[in-house]
Design a protein around this motif. Structure first.
Motif, short mmCIF file in Angstrom:
data_model
loop_
_atom_site.label_atom_id
_atom_site.label_comp_id
_atom_site.label_asym_id
_atom_site.label_seq_id
_atom_site.Cartn_x
_atom_site.Cartn_y
_atom_site.Cartn_z
N UNK A 102 -39.11 -13.10 25.08
CA UNK A 102 -37.72 -13.44 24.75
C UNK A 102 -36.83 -13.22 25.97
N UNK A 103 -36.99 -12.08 26.61
CA UNK A 103 -36.18 -11.76 27.78
C UNK A 103 -36.37 -12.79 28.88
N UNK A 104 -37.61 -13.15 29.13
CA UNK A 104 -37.91 -14.13 30.16
C UNK A 104 -37.21 -15.46 29.89
N UNK A 105 -37.23 -15.90 28.65
CA UNK A 105 -36.56 -17.16 28.31
C UNK A 105 -35.05 -17.06 28.45
N UNK A 106 -34.46 -15.99 27.95
CA UNK A 106 -33.00 -15.82 28.08
C UNK A 106 -32.60 -15.78 29.56
N UNK A 107 -33.35 -15.05 30.37
CA UNK A 107 -33.03 -14.97 31.79
C UNK A 107 -33.19 -16.33 32.47
N UNK A 108 -34.20 -17.08 32.08
CA UNK A 108 -34.39 -18.42 32.63
C UNK A 108 -33.20 -19.32 32.29
N UNK A 109 -32.78 -19.27 31.03
CA UNK A 109 -31.64 -20.08 30.60
C UNK A 109 -30.41 -19.72 31.43
N UNK A 110 -30.11 -18.44 31.54
CA UNK A 110 -28.87 -18.02 32.19
C UNK A 110 -28.91 -18.15 33.70
N UNK A 111 -30.09 -18.15 34.28
CA UNK A 111 -30.22 -18.38 35.72
C UNK A 111 -29.93 -19.85 36.04
N UNK A 112 -30.48 -20.73 35.21
CA UNK A 112 -30.32 -22.16 35.44
C UNK A 112 -29.01 -22.71 34.88
N UNK A 113 -28.51 -22.10 33.82
CA UNK A 113 -27.31 -22.59 33.14
C UNK A 113 -26.41 -21.41 32.77
N UNK A 114 -25.71 -20.85 33.75
CA UNK A 114 -24.86 -19.68 33.47
C UNK A 114 -23.73 -19.97 32.49
N UNK A 115 -23.51 -21.23 32.16
CA UNK A 115 -22.48 -21.59 31.20
C UNK A 115 -23.00 -21.65 29.77
N UNK A 116 -24.28 -21.32 29.57
CA UNK A 116 -24.86 -21.32 28.22
C UNK A 116 -24.54 -19.98 27.56
N UNK A 117 -23.33 -19.88 27.07
CA UNK A 117 -22.71 -18.62 26.67
C UNK A 117 -23.49 -17.86 25.58
N UNK A 118 -24.07 -18.56 24.64
CA UNK A 118 -24.72 -17.90 23.52
C UNK A 118 -25.88 -16.98 23.89
N UNK A 119 -26.51 -17.24 25.02
CA UNK A 119 -27.67 -16.43 25.40
C UNK A 119 -27.28 -15.08 25.99
N UNK A 120 -26.07 -14.93 26.46
CA UNK A 120 -25.66 -13.63 27.03
C UNK A 120 -25.72 -12.52 25.99
N UNK A 121 -25.15 -12.79 24.84
CA UNK A 121 -25.13 -11.78 23.79
C UNK A 121 -26.56 -11.40 23.39
#
Length: 103
Positions: free
Chosen positions: A37-56
């Protein structure tokens, strides 16, 4: 076919779909696989820092795995991203979780 396999299949045809990655990460949390889960969330936020929902979700996961300082950092990054996106609901949700953790 289980939900994880379905999401993995969908990602085969849409490998850059953040919604699918986010959903898959949530499924990994449900089966107690925080590393995936962590790996996927970090991948999302590294590539798309505007994908706000994954930060929480990432910060909450880090909080639950005892990584308080990392969780604080991701809550802070999320608040900045939410503010930039004009997403007041996400900002307040991140701020509340942040304050609960810090104070």
């Amino acid at each position: 076919m289980d939900r994880i396999q379905k999401l993995l299949d969908f990602l085969q045809t849409s490998p850059n779909d953040n919604f699918l990655k986010h959903a898959l990460a949530l499924e990994y949390i449900k089966i107690n696989d925080p590393a995936k889960a962590r790996s996927l969330f970090e991948e999302i936020l590294t590539k798309s820092p505007d994908y706000v929902g994954s930060y929480y979700q990432l910060a909450k996961l880090l909080e639950q795995t005892g990584e308080k300082e990392n969780a604080i950092t991701w809550y802070e990054k999320g608040m900045v991203a939410a503010k930039k996106a004009g997403d007041d609901h996400a900002y307040k949700e991140l701020q509340s979780a942040y304050e609960d953790l810090v104070y």
